[in-house]
Each structure stands twice: as C-alpha cells, then as structure tokens.
Design a protein around this motif. Sequence first.
Motif, PDB file in Angstrom:
ATOM      1  N   LEU B 149       0.828  -1.203   0.000  1.00  0.00           N
ATOM      2  CA  LEU B 149       0.000   0.000   0.000  1.00  0.00           C
ATOM      3  C   LEU B 149       0.869   1.263   0.000  1.00  0.00           C
ATOM      4  CD1 LEU B 149      -2.994   0.843   0.331  1.00  0.00           C
ATOM      5  CD2 LEU B 149      -2.520   1.033   2.760  1.00  0.00           C
ATOM      6  N   PHE B 150       1.768   1.325   0.975  1.00  0.00           N
ATOM      7  CA  PHE B 150       2.630   2.505   1.097  1.00  0.00           C
ATOM      8  C   PHE B 150       3.618   2.587  -0.067  1.00  0.00           C
ATOM      9  CE2 PHE B 150       6.585   4.465   2.464  1.00  0.00           C
ATOM     10  CZ  PHE B 150       6.148   5.648   3.042  1.00  0.00           C
ATOM     11  N   THR B 151       4.236   1.439  -0.405  1.00  0.00           N
ATOM     12  CA  THR B 151       5.290   1.478  -1.406  1.00  0.00           C
ATOM     13  C   THR B 151       4.731   1.759  -2.797  1.00  0.00           C
ATOM     14  OG1 THR B 151       5.173  -0.931  -1.533  1.00  0.00           O
ATOM     15  CG2 THR B 151       6.864  -0.009  -0.146  1.00  0.00           C
ATOM     16  N   MET B 152       3.500   1.302  -3.056  1.00  0.00           N
ATOM     17  CA  MET B 152       2.886   1.603  -4.346  1.00  0.00           C
ATOM     18  C   MET B 152       2.680   3.116  -4.470  1.00  0.00           C
ATOM     19  SD  MET B 152      -0.446  -0.328  -5.789  1.00  0.00           S
ATOM     20  CE  MET B 152       0.072  -1.895  -5.161  1.00  0.00           C
ATOM     21  N   ALA B 153       2.257   3.725  -3.370  1.00  0.00           N
ATOM     22  CA  ALA B 153       2.071   5.176  -3.376  1.00  0.00           C
ATOM     23  C   ALA B 153       3.393   5.883  -3.673  1.00  0.00           C
ATOM     24  CB  ALA B 153       1.502   5.630  -2.034  1.00  0.00           C
ATOM     25  N   VAL B 154       4.486   5.383  -3.075  1.00  0.00           N
ATOM     26  CA  VAL B 154       5.800   6.001  -3.285  1.00  0.00           C
ATOM     27  C   VAL B 154       6.230   5.854  -4.746  1.00  0.00           C
ATOM     28  CG1 VAL B 154       8.252   5.824  -2.710  1.00  0.00           C
ATOM     29  CG2 VAL B 154       6.550   5.749  -0.898  1.00  0.00           C
ATOM     30  N   VAL B 155       6.088   4.634  -5.298  1.00  0.00           N
ATOM     31  CA  VAL B 155       6.481   4.396  -6.689  1.00  0.00           C
ATOM     32  C   VAL B 155       5.664   5.302  -7.626  1.00  0.00           C
ATOM     33  CG1 VAL B 155       6.484   2.724  -8.582  1.00  0.00           C
ATOM     34  CG2 VAL B 155       7.272   2.041  -6.321  1.00  0.00           C
ATOM     35  N   THR B 156       4.350   5.350  -7.394  1.00  0.00           N
ATOM     36  CA  THR B 156       3.493   6.182  -8.250  1.00  0.00           C
ATOM     37  C   THR B 156       3.952   7.637  -8.223  1.00  0.00           C
ATOM     38  OG1 THR B 156       1.669   4.720  -7.699  1.00  0.00           O
ATOM     39  CG2 THR B 156       1.103   6.780  -8.756  1.00  0.00           C
ATOM     40  N   MET B 157       4.280   8.121  -7.015  1.00  0.00           N
ATOM     41  CA  MET B 157       4.725   9.508  -6.870  1.00  0.00           C
ATOM     42  C   MET B 157       5.995   9.767  -7.681  1.00  0.00           C
ATOM     43  SD  MET B 157       4.901  11.305  -3.171  1.00  0.00           S
ATOM     44  CE  MET B 157       6.555  10.735  -2.794  1.00  0.00           C
ATOM     45  N   ILE B 158       6.971   8.867  -7.538  1.00  0.00           N
ATOM     46  CA  ILE B 158       8.259   9.057  -8.216  1.00  0.00           C
ATOM     47  C   ILE B 158       8.096   8.966  -9.734  1.00  0.00           C
ATOM     48  CG2 ILE B 158      10.563   8.076  -8.541  1.00  0.00           C
ATOM     49  CD1 ILE B 158      10.462   7.201  -5.628  1.00  0.00           C
ATOM     50  N   VAL B 159       7.362   7.949 -10.197  1.00  0.00           N
ATOM     51  CA  VAL B 159       7.212   7.753 -11.645  1.00  0.00           C
ATOM     52  C   VAL B 159       6.407   8.900 -12.260  1.00  0.00           C
ATOM     53  CG1 VAL B 159       6.271   6.236 -13.438  1.00  0.00           C
ATOM     54  CG2 VAL B 159       7.451   5.253 -11.484  1.00  0.00           C
ATOM     55  N   ARG B 160       5.384   9.365 -11.521  1.00  0.00           N
ATOM     56  CA  ARG B 160       4.598  10.488 -12.055  1.00  0.00           C
ATOM     57  C   ARG B 160       5.444  11.740 -12.214  1.00  0.00           C
ATOM     58  NH1 ARG B 160      -0.832  11.886  -9.245  1.00  0.00           N
ATOM     59  NH2 ARG B 160      -0.882  13.476 -10.846  1.00  0.00           N
ATOM     60  N   ALA B 161       6.332  11.963 -11.238  1.00  0.00           N
ATOM     61  CA  ALA B 161       7.216  13.132 -11.323  1.00  0.00           C
ATOM     62  C   ALA B 161       8.063  13.043 -12.594  1.00  0.00           C
ATOM     63  CB  ALA B 161       8.106  13.210 -10.090  1.00  0.00           C
ATOM     64  N   ARG B 162       8.508  11.824 -12.915  1.00  0.00           N
ATOM     65  CA  ARG B 162       9.338  11.617 -14.108  1.00  0.00           C
ATOM     66  C   ARG B 162       8.502  11.823 -15.380  1.00  0.00           C
ATOM     67  NH1 ARG B 162      12.613  12.666 -16.617  1.00  0.00           N
ATOM     68  NH2 ARG B 162      13.892  11.442 -18.031  1.00  0.00           N
TER      69      ARG B 162
END
Lengths: 278, 273
Positions: B149-162
């Motif tokens: 749950l938490f890590t998916m949110a982190v990945v989404t945040m980073i990839v979206r920024a890219r």
Amino acid sequence: MITAALAAPAAIWLFLFLILPFCAMLVFAFGKRAPEGGYQAAFTLEQFANLPSRAAAFWNTLVLAPIGALLCLLVAYPVAYYLAVKAPPQRRMILVALIVVPFWTSLLVRTYAWMYILGSRGLPNLLDLVGIADVRMLNTPGAVLLGIVYGYLPLMIMPIYVSLEKLDLRLLDASADLGARPASTFFGVTVPLSMPGVITGVALVTILLLGEYLIPQLLGGGKVFFIGNALVDLFLQSRNWPFGSAIAVTMVAVVVIVLAVSMRIAWRFAGARRVDLV
Amino acid sequence: MRAFVVAAYLFLYAPIALVVLFSFNAGRNASEFTGFSVEWYGKAFSNTFLVQALQNSLIIAFVSAVLAAIFGTMAAIAIERMSERARLVFDGLFAAAIVVPGVVIGIATLVALVTMLGLINPLIAGVWPGENPPRIGLGYFSVIAAHGLFTMAVVTMIVRARIAGLGRDMVEASGDLYATPFGTFRQIVLPQILPSIVAGFLLAFTFSFDDFIVAFFVSGSKTTLPMYVFASIRRGVTPEINAVATTVLVASLFLILGAHFLMRPRSNKPVEG
C-alpha cells in the motif's frame, strides 16, 4: 479502457487494503469487546467514552510531538541554511546526500544506537568513571526527545533546504546595501522567505511523530509512552480490539486536524509572500 | 556556524559509527573497546532464528517491491490519462496511504483481514472435498499487502514526477511514424521512465525491509528481521545485536545509494524522503 485496466490493480489494492480496513476499523470502534477478547457486534459509543482512560498517552503524544518537532527545527535550520547559502557549490550535493542517507536507514537501528549510548553501560558508565555516579539517562522524556530529534532531523532539514535554495541571494545583498544589519536581514528577509519549508518540515515531522512507537518504546522504556504504544498494548497484549480501534480512529482524526491546520498556515504564508514580492 | 554544522553531522553519524565499531568488539562492554573480533557476526549468523527472519524479510521486501513497482507504474501512467475527478480520488487515496501512521495501517489491516479470513475459511472448509481443508492465515501475504500500500504510493509519486518531466514531442513523433500505442510505450516512454521505476523499486524494498511496526501487527507467526532485532533488544543489549544492526545498515545503505544514483542523472536533486 486501457486507462481503467492500468489503474485496476492499484485501485483493487487501495480498496482491499486501505478503504476496507478503515471501514472495518470504524465498525470495530463502535462495537464491544467480546469476553475472550476480540470483537462483538454492537453499536455503542462506549469505546469513545472510555478514551479518557488513555489520556496520559494522548497527553504525552500531543505535548512531546510538537516539542520534538520544534527542537528538531532548531537544529535543522542552521544546517539547512549552511547547505543552501554558505556551502561551497562543488561540495553541496554530497553534503545534502549525507543528510538524506540516514533517513532511509532503519529507524530501529538508529534508535537502538541511542539506547546503547544512554544505557547504563554507555555514557552513564563513563560518567561514573569520572566520579559522577548514578545518572539515569534512558527512560526519561529527555531521552525520547533526543531520539526524536535524531530520528527526524533529515526529514526536517530537507524541506527547509529546498525553500532556502530557491532564495534569491541578491535579496540579501539588497538588504545589506540598504543598511540592514546581518541579524535584521536574516530575520526580516531569509526567515520569512523560508517559512513554507519550515511549515512543511514541522507539519511532516509532527504528523509522523503522532504515530511514533519505536522511539518512546526503546528510549522511554514504558514510562514515556505515546498513543502508538497504547495501541500496541491494547491490540497485542490485552486484545481489546474495539477500544484500540476507537483510539486509532481518534488518532487519524488528530492527524487530519494537524494536517488541515498546517496546510492552512502554509497557504496563508504562500499568499503573504506573493504579495510581499510584488 | 561551521562548527554547528560539523557538530550536526557528527551527531548524525557518531551513534551509527559507535554501533558499527562495537559490533567488532571482542568484549561485551558497551563503553570499552577491548579488541577487534568478528566473533559476534559468527554468533549472530549461526542463529537459525535470525537467518529465518532475514529470509522472511527478503522475501516480503522483494515481492512487495516488485508488485509496487509494476502496479505503481501502471497507476502512474493511468493517472496521467484520467479525468480530473478520478485523478483527485487516486491522489487522495495515495496521499492517505502515505500520511496515515504505520500503527494505524497495521491495526486496520489486522482487523479487516482477521474478519475477512473468519468468513472465508469456513467457506473453503464447506466446499473442500478432502479431510483437512487449507486455512488461510496471516503471514507473508498480509505483510506484503500492507507494505504494498505505502510502497505503491511512493512508486506512483516518483514515476509520475518523471512522466511530468517528459516532453510530448517524442511520443507525438512516434505516433506520426505509425507506431502502435504499445510500441510507443515500449520504445519511447519506458526507456525514459525506467530509472525512476528502478529507483522506486529500491526505495520500496528499503522501506519494506526496514519496517517494523506494520509487520509487528500483521505478520502472524512470521518474524521479520526488524521484529527479530526488536525482540533481541528487549532481551538485552549485546554486541550480537550490533552485528545484526550493522548488517541491516549496510544493506539499506547499498539500496539507498543505488536509488540515489539512478535518480540523479536527469534531475540534479538528491533523493528526497
């Protein structure tokens, strides 16, 4: 169509492991404790009426979390200022990286380090050798605050650094040229312009501290306990799930309030700053 | 000013250094270094409970990070294409996943899973043809679910920024040259966002590997490495724990340096929490 398919796994995950658990927790919070522990269906406010019995945990958390965040700010600000304004540019990146790295290493291990230092075989033992006997450092509010500052310092430094880095250094020169003393330039120009970073940092650290368990557990030794510690006790020792759920729901409410208040303050500062610069 | 900053760096690193130093101590004392030895590492790693805990942690961290990297990236791409309203819902839920304290996530997941399993297990038993119907209990899957749950949110945040930093021109050119949407994704988009996906994976792995509180609630009978360290700290401070702590430290150090390295080349910003 493709969009929906791409979003589906995350959506299912969020539903099953975020939305559903929160609903379950809410239902439990209005339920009763079964005689053998666990949950018995009911609709009662009994658990919430019982909240004052854990007032000490709420009090400790709501007092020590903001104090810890402010102490953290006092240490973090000069470091962030140095990194953003004074540090030689070629070494800046490595210095910033050195701040970030500890944050991503185990908080458990970093807290253990202080348990090791403050424990009777660490610093107090050394003090004993030079004649100062019987100093107790571990299991005091001071130890918990030290652990908090230590654990959350990187998280406080980063947002302040980011907002100071955007600071136009010519503003500082202009202030000096107009006859302002360094101190009044600092408090009149630098500090107000870094407020968004300061607010973000304080809010972030305070919110994370509201849910802290490890630091009070290891450095407070059951004498200085937070809401998180009360929750672990209720769930894993006395198995009073409905009461634990009620406390957790209250905790989420507190987090939301702190978040809303700090966003409001941040918004006001951002607005004020824009007006100032025009 | 300079003195204060030097002191701050010392403050950040000295306690960690001390833990590492005393993991090589020949004696048991925490304030006296009596000689170099790797004896405690040997002791620690011949302990089967510790090795089992390490193995559990590695499995959980790997699986949850892989799932987070795949589903998180898919979500990041999907969010870019969504209607404003759907995007707000996703943003809100991911923000909640990050902001809600781990203790609460742990409790909520525990409560929900125990309730759901209490319903599912009798159902399975009802339709199971044989004698001993399988029982689903808390374990790997519940920790992976909660960490994911938490890590998916982190990945989404980073990839979206890219993705936000990508120009549209290459994608449009690829379309003009008759590439299929999937072809464009594979040949144009994926290579450009890959570093952020890998960085997200490494951060997800680090988070899961270091997490104590969530696993503490939902791991059932399984013990993760941080849970093992926590339990042995409660039994008493010994150099053996220092050895384990040092190992954990070195592992996460490698992961975070890897993530930092991958995220650096394009944005000149360091990895931010």
